[in-house]
Design an enzyme around this catalytic site. Structure first.
Site, PDB file in Angstrom:
ATOM      1  N   SER A 158      15.613 -13.601 -44.087  1.00  0.00           N
ATOM      2  CA  SER A 158      16.065 -14.031 -42.760  1.00  0.00           C
ATOM      3  C   SER A 158      16.386 -15.520 -42.700  1.00  0.00           C
ATOM      4  O   SER A 158      17.247 -15.941 -41.922  1.00  0.00           O
ATOM      5  CB  SER A 158      15.000 -13.682 -41.710  1.00  0.00           C
ATOM      6  N   GLY A 196      14.255  -9.695 -43.491  1.00  0.00           N
ATOM      7  CA  GLY A 196      13.163  -8.813 -43.898  1.00  0.00           C
ATOM      8  C   GLY A 196      13.156  -8.449 -45.365  1.00  0.00           C
ATOM      9  O   GLY A 196      12.279  -7.710 -45.821  1.00  0.00           O
ATOM     10  N   ASP A 209       9.655 -18.233 -32.105  1.00  0.00           N
ATOM     11  CA  ASP A 209       8.663 -17.492 -32.899  1.00  0.00           C
ATOM     12  C   ASP A 209       7.813 -18.400 -33.774  1.00  0.00           C
ATOM     13  O   ASP A 209       6.821 -17.970 -34.369  1.00  0.00           O
ATOM     14  CB  ASP A 209       9.338 -16.410 -33.749  1.00  0.00           C
ATOM     15  N   HIS A 233      11.032 -19.286 -37.727  1.00  0.00           N
ATOM     16  CA  HIS A 233      12.407 -19.490 -38.175  1.00  0.00           C
ATOM     17  C   HIS A 233      12.986 -20.779 -37.599  1.00  0.00           C
ATOM     18  O   HIS A 233      12.757 -21.086 -36.425  1.00  0.00           O
ATOM     19  CB  HIS A 233      13.285 -18.295 -37.756  1.00  0.00           C
TER      20      HIS A 233
END
Length: 201
Positions: A21, A58, A172, A175
């Site tokens: 990702s 992922g 989050d 990232h």
């Protein structure tokens, strides 16, 4: 005349960025992820390059190994390999991750594609043995396969103080946002330029 001939001989290098990702540009608008920012940064340095996004959100080292042969088409000259973060999050045995990365590097070697292997560091909660095995597999593999090596994908954020680094992440907390990606590209960029130089020789 000679200068013109030299320019005519300069060929565009095709660079594949294989990763998860972080490479794919998770959570970011098109144009603000790692690959488009890296492409723009390299071209601003005068590089004749086309960067292909082979990041899959992922993805694990096993996933990378499963797709490496069809990723390495005849046009590919160089590859960034930035995988292993999801292996770590899942607690995969580093020996398995190392075998998968070795398979990817072996495929690149067979295809005569230059590689920049990007490492990462496991947190201490897995224990010292896991951390030593995980952290150590990247420089060891780079030495075995003669690839270029960058210790960390997130090195550009590691140079910031914690408060500033937090402002470079998405909600989050994992990232990078567009500003964070810019810092990552700025730190990793010189090593990617070295990769392009090696691919063009």
């Amino acid at each position: 005349m000679l200068a013109t001939a030299g320019l005519a001989q300069a060929e565009e290098i095709t660079l594949v960025a294989m990763g998860d990702s972080l490479t794919q540009g998770y959570g970011l608008p098109q144009g603000e992820g790692f690959v488009p920012q890296l492409d723009a940064w390299l071209k601003a340095q005068g590089a004749e390059v086309r960067v292909i996004n082979a990041g899959v959100s992922g993805d694990t080292t096993a996933g990378g190994l499963a797709r490496v042969n069809w990723t390495l088409t005849e046009e590919v000259d160089a590859m960034i390999v930035a995988l292993g973060g999801n292996d770590m999050l899942r607690g995969v045995d580093p020996a398995h991750s190392r075998d998968n990365l070795a398979g990817i590097l072996s495929a690149a070697d067979a295809a005569e594609v230059e590689v920049l292997l990007v490492g990462m560091q496991a947190p201490g909660n897995y224990g010292p043995d896991y951390k030593a095995a995980f952290d150590g597999m990247y420089p060891a593999l780079a030495e075995v396969y003669g690839t270029l090596y960058a210790p960390s994908f997130l090195a550009g954020l590691g140079t910031l103080d914690p408060a500033e680094a937090q402002g470079m992440l998405q909600a989050d907390g994992l990232h990078p946002n567009a500003k964070g990606v810019a810092k990552i590209v700025e730190a990793l960029g010189p090593q990617v330029l070295a990769l392009l130089t090696a691919a063009g020789e």
